[in-house]
Write a protein that holds these residues in place. Structure first.
Motif, short mmCIF file in Angstrom:
data_model
loop_
_atom_site.label_atom_id
_atom_site.label_comp_id
_atom_site.label_asym_id
_atom_site.label_seq_id
_atom_site.Cartn_x
_atom_site.Cartn_y
_atom_site.Cartn_z
N ASN A 66 0.85 -1.18 0.00
CA ASN A 66 0.00 0.00 0.00
C ASN A 66 0.89 1.24 0.00
OD1 ASN A 66 0.96 0.03 2.64
ND2 ASN A 66 -1.00 -0.54 3.55
N LYS A 67 0.29 2.42 0.06
CA LYS A 67 1.08 3.65 -0.07
C LYS A 67 2.03 3.85 1.11
CE LYS A 67 -2.78 5.84 -0.89
NZ LYS A 67 -3.79 6.89 -1.11
N ILE A 68 1.58 3.54 2.32
CA ILE A 68 2.46 3.74 3.48
C ILE A 68 3.64 2.77 3.44
CG2 ILE A 68 1.26 2.21 5.10
CD1 ILE A 68 2.78 5.67 5.88
N GLY A 69 3.38 1.53 3.05
CA GLY A 69 4.47 0.56 2.94
C GLY A 69 5.48 0.97 1.89
N PHE A 70 4.99 1.47 0.77
CA PHE A 70 5.88 1.93 -0.29
C PHE A 70 6.69 3.13 0.19
CE2 PHE A 70 7.15 4.31 -4.00
CZ PHE A 70 7.50 3.33 -4.92
N GLY A 71 6.04 4.06 0.90
CA GLY A 71 6.74 5.23 1.40
C GLY A 71 7.82 4.88 2.40
N VAL A 72 7.50 3.99 3.33
CA VAL A 72 8.48 3.55 4.33
C VAL A 72 9.69 2.91 3.68
CG1 VAL A 72 8.88 1.84 6.15
CG2 VAL A 72 6.90 3.35 6.29
N SER A 111 10.71 3.18 0.53
CA SER A 111 11.43 4.16 -0.29
C SER A 111 12.38 4.97 0.58
CB SER A 111 10.44 5.10 -0.99
OG SER A 111 9.65 4.41 -1.92
N ILE A 112 11.90 5.41 1.73
CA ILE A 112 12.74 6.20 2.63
C ILE A 112 13.91 5.38 3.14
CG2 ILE A 112 12.79 7.31 4.92
CD1 ILE A 112 9.98 8.38 4.31
N THR A 113 13.66 4.14 3.53
CA THR A 113 14.75 3.31 4.05
C THR A 113 15.76 2.99 2.96
OG1 THR A 113 13.35 1.34 3.76
CG2 THR A 113 13.45 2.30 5.96
N ALA A 114 15.30 2.84 1.71
CA ALA A 114 16.24 2.60 0.61
C ALA A 114 17.13 3.83 0.40
CB ALA A 114 15.48 2.26 -0.67
#
Length: 309
Positions: free
Chosen positions: A106-112, A114-117
């Protein structure tokens, strides 16, 4: 969201640093026409040589392998201050996901992730990273640092966000963007991860808040996260459905085809307006489909980092 889904999500995100490493390595191995093709560890340990610089630190062995000039980076170099902003409002938990995976988020999982990458790359480059998270409150703020302890604290906080769904009321993003802008004092590269959902009457306030982020000569990149299939194209079968506003709880029953055209036009116009305002304020706009992988985020980071000086 059921218990099985919660457990699946917690399991996937329990080691964010390892996941981030996999994402970055996968991205690098998939590059074919990049100056970074052919090596991975060096990706974070070198920077492009600019004509006029001293040739003292050129890595000639890497030049022999890539036919491109790079200079070596050293432990005391901190060339970048980067601040990540994550929208943690309830709408970011769309779409509902039962079996979480790197290609099913979902969007929050993708955002998290992306930030960690991005943090994975920045950590290797000894750059300083800060983090702000908001929902219907300003939940978290950490100023830019580059210590190991600081990175582990940020991983822990992001893991907490990924593992536990927020139950926020209606979120006024512009309020928190103003507050965040006031806290970032030294010139930084700012990345905002959000679906940017606001009511029509609040659009002007949101655009002004984006403008505020540019204060102090910051460079700003907006990653506009959407599930394109449903949120942009409204691609549902035409059986009767109940649509629920995940933040206000308001409901409406309808056939998808009866509103698809009007809905798609409205969303497309909002996206166009957002792009225009970003261009006006010299903010980099990147529309991201959360089902399309992380290459667009990492490519944008590489480009903006090179431009940031």
């Amino acid at each position: 969201m059921d218990v099985r889904s919660e457990l699946n999500r917690a399991t996937l995100f329990q080691n964010l640093e390892l996941l981030a490493h996999q994402i970055v390595e996968g991205f690098i191995s998939g590059i074919h026409k990049s100056p970074f093709h052919g090596f991975s560890a060096e990706f974070a340990e070198h920077k492009i040589y600019n004509p006029g610089q001293s040739t003292k630190h050129i890595d000639w062995k890497l030049f022999a392998r890539t036919d491109r000039l790079y200079t070596k980076r050293y432990e005391d170099e901190t060339n970048l201050r980067c601040h990540m902003i994550l929208d943690n409002s309830t709408s970011m938990y769309y779409p509902e996901v039962k079996e979480y995976a790197l290609d099913n988020l979902n969007k929050i999982g993708f955002g998290v992730l992306s930030i960690t990458a991005l943090m994975q790359v920045l950590k290797k480059q000894r750059d300083a990273v800060g983090l702000s998270i908001y929902s219907d409150t300003y939940d978290f703020h950490a100023s830019e640092k580059n210590s190991e302890r600081h990175f582990q604290m940020l991983y822990s906080k992001l893991n907490e966000v990924a593992a536990h769904k927020t139950n926020s009321n209606e979120t006024k993003t512009y309020t928190f963007l103003h507050q965040i802008a006031e806290k970032i004092h030294r010139r930084s590269l700012i990345f905002l991860f959000s679906d940017m959902f606001q009511t029509e009457t609040e659009e002007g306030k949101l655009f002004e808040a984006l403008r505020h982020l540019k204060y102090n000569k910051h460079s700003v990149v907006l990653f506009h996260l959407l599930d394109n299939e449903h949120e942009l194209h409204f691609d549902f079968d035409n059986s009767p459905k109940r649509f629920v506003d995940v933040e206000t709880g308001e409901q409406i029953d309808l056939y998808a085809d009866s509103v698809k055209k009007a809905y798609s036009e409205k969303v497309a116009q909002y996206q166009k307006d957002l792009k225009l305002k970003c261009a006006q304020y010299q903010i980099k706009y990147v529309g991201v489909d959360v089902r399309s992988g992380f290459s667009q985020v990492l490519n944008s980071f590489m480009i903006e980092r090179q431009k940031f000086a």
